[in-house]
Motif scaffolding. Structure first.
Motif, mmCIF file in Angstrom:
data_model
loop_
_atom_site.group_PDB
_atom_site.id
_atom_site.type_symbol
_atom_site.label_atom_id
_atom_site.label_comp_id
_atom_site.label_asym_id
_atom_site.label_seq_id
_atom_site.Cartn_x
_atom_site.Cartn_y
_atom_site.Cartn_z
ATOM 1 N N VAL A 141 181.804 83.529 -31.000
ATOM 2 C CA VAL A 141 180.394 84.101 -30.690
ATOM 3 C C VAL A 141 180.523 84.652 -29.363
ATOM 4 O O VAL A 141 180.087 85.845 -29.052
ATOM 5 C CB VAL A 141 179.367 82.961 -30.960
ATOM 6 C CG1 VAL A 141 178.072 83.671 -30.399
ATOM 7 C CG2 VAL A 141 179.158 82.545 -32.324
ATOM 8 N N THR A 142 180.779 83.870 -28.257
ATOM 9 C CA THR A 142 180.756 84.523 -26.769
ATOM 10 C C THR A 142 181.911 85.614 -26.906
ATOM 11 O O THR A 142 181.570 86.773 -26.005
ATOM 12 C CB THR A 142 181.424 83.416 -25.948
ATOM 13 O OG1 THR A 142 180.169 82.295 -26.077
ATOM 14 C CG2 THR A 142 181.353 83.695 -24.810
ATOM 15 N N VAL A 143 183.016 85.596 -27.354
ATOM 16 C CA VAL A 143 184.075 86.497 -27.245
ATOM 17 C C VAL A 143 183.558 87.801 -27.771
ATOM 18 O O VAL A 143 183.652 88.828 -27.189
ATOM 19 C CB VAL A 143 185.523 86.102 -27.646
ATOM 20 C CG1 VAL A 143 186.506 87.356 -27.804
ATOM 21 C CG2 VAL A 143 185.865 84.880 -26.813
ATOM 22 N N ASN A 144 182.929 87.631 -29.109
ATOM 23 C CA ASN A 144 182.740 88.769 -29.682
ATOM 24 C C ASN A 144 181.388 89.535 -29.050
ATOM 25 O O ASN A 144 181.362 90.856 -28.744
ATOM 26 C CB ASN A 144 182.275 88.647 -31.051
ATOM 27 C CG ASN A 144 183.470 88.444 -31.911
ATOM 28 O OD1 ASN A 144 184.227 89.330 -31.699
ATOM 29 N ND2 ASN A 144 183.470 87.716 -33.119
ATOM 30 N N ARG A 145 180.316 88.651 -28.355
ATOM 31 C CA ARG A 145 179.336 89.535 -27.592
ATOM 32 C C ARG A 145 180.019 90.097 -26.349
ATOM 33 O O ARG A 145 179.555 91.069 -26.161
ATOM 34 C CB ARG A 145 178.525 88.221 -27.227
ATOM 35 C CG ARG A 145 177.243 88.652 -26.195
ATOM 36 C CD ARG A 145 176.465 87.372 -25.752
ATOM 37 N NE ARG A 145 177.012 86.578 -25.207
ATOM 38 C CZ ARG A 145 177.482 86.551 -23.893
ATOM 39 N NH1 ARG A 145 177.197 87.600 -23.134
ATOM 40 N NH2 ARG A 145 177.911 85.361 -23.156
ATOM 41 N N LEU A 146 180.859 89.465 -25.870
ATOM 42 C CA LEU A 146 181.460 90.087 -24.360
ATOM 43 C C LEU A 146 182.176 91.352 -24.885
ATOM 44 O O LEU A 146 182.199 92.425 -24.089
ATOM 45 C CB LEU A 146 182.473 89.018 -23.699
ATOM 46 C CG LEU A 146 181.904 87.985 -23.340
ATOM 47 C CD1 LEU A 146 182.791 87.043 -22.653
ATOM 48 C CD2 LEU A 146 180.897 88.255 -22.026
ATOM 49 N N ARG A 147 183.099 91.455 -26.012
ATOM 50 C CA ARG A 147 183.512 92.481 -26.459
ATOM 51 C C ARG A 147 182.744 93.750 -26.721
ATOM 52 O O ARG A 147 182.792 94.731 -26.492
ATOM 53 C CB ARG A 147 184.349 92.131 -27.643
ATOM 54 C CG ARG A 147 185.753 91.704 -27.259
ATOM 55 C CD ARG A 147 186.668 91.164 -28.570
ATOM 56 N NE ARG A 147 187.755 90.480 -28.541
ATOM 57 C CZ ARG A 147 188.656 90.211 -29.199
ATOM 58 N NH1 ARG A 147 188.288 90.318 -30.390
ATOM 59 N NH2 ARG A 147 189.745 89.448 -28.842
ATOM 60 N N ARG A 148 181.420 93.378 -27.410
ATOM 61 C CA ARG A 148 180.451 94.368 -27.586
ATOM 62 C C ARG A 148 179.742 95.017 -26.464
ATOM 63 O O ARG A 148 179.450 96.062 -26.250
ATOM 64 C CB ARG A 148 179.366 93.847 -28.348
ATOM 65 C CG ARG A 148 179.587 93.704 -30.024
ATOM 66 C CD ARG A 148 178.554 93.055 -30.944
ATOM 67 N NE ARG A 148 177.758 92.068 -30.411
ATOM 68 C CZ ARG A 148 177.952 90.723 -30.660
ATOM 69 N NH1 ARG A 148 178.843 90.526 -31.656
ATOM 70 N NH2 ARG A 148 177.345 89.890 -30.170
ATOM 71 N N VAL A 149 179.721 94.168 -25.526
ATOM 72 C CA VAL A 149 179.030 94.490 -24.074
ATOM 73 C C VAL A 149 180.122 95.544 -23.341
ATOM 74 O O VAL A 149 179.515 96.504 -22.987
ATOM 75 C CB VAL A 149 178.721 93.677 -23.360
ATOM 76 C CG1 VAL A 149 178.351 93.541 -21.748
ATOM 77 C CG2 VAL A 149 177.450 92.401 -23.809
ATOM 78 N N ARG A 150 181.365 95.115 -23.277
ATOM 79 C CA ARG A 150 182.391 95.842 -22.906
ATOM 80 C C ARG A 150 182.452 97.168 -23.571
ATOM 81 O O ARG A 150 182.538 98.358 -22.894
ATOM 82 C CB ARG A 150 183.692 95.048 -22.835
ATOM 83 C CG ARG A 150 184.860 95.731 -22.242
ATOM 84 C CD ARG A 150 186.335 95.597 -22.672
ATOM 85 N NE ARG A 150 186.212 95.625 -24.219
ATOM 86 C CZ ARG A 150 187.117 94.902 -24.914
ATOM 87 N NH1 ARG A 150 187.858 93.931 -24.324
ATOM 88 N NH2 ARG A 150 187.179 95.116 -26.222
#
Length: 104
Positions: free
Chosen positions: A88-97
């Protein structure tokens, strides 16, 4: 008082993971994140009450600068072990990036 134990060329040595300059990840091929990598993800999961709170926590809890934190975090979100640990956290950070890259 005893003399400090020094490494010898013929003696095997264990990696020292207690220093900031130690590798963040375990030996290649290992399936687990380091303690530092888990701490980065845990800090990133937390909600922040206002400006400056996150940066203060980065300095106090991790003992690194915010710039270094984001360097480590950006490398970490590319690691498949991080994705398995906290998708969840990694995918959120990837989307933001990816959204930031799209605006540039």
């Amino acid at each position: 008082m005893t003399a400090p134990d020094h490494d010898h060329d013929d003696a095997p040595t264990a990696p020292d993971h207690d220093h900031d300059d130690a590798p963040a990840a375990p030996a290649p091929g290992a399936d687990e994140l380091s303690v530092r990598d888990r701490a980065l993800l845990a800090l990133e999961r937390r909600p922040w009450p206002g400006p400056g709170a996150k940066e203060r926590a980065i300095r106090e809890e991790l003992g690194i600068s915010p710039v270094r934190y984001y360097q480590l975090l950006n490398a970490l979100i590319e690691d498949e072990r991080a994705l398995r640990e906290d998708a969840v956290t990694v995918n959120r950070l990837r989307r933001v990036r990816d959204a930031r890259r799209g605006r540039r």
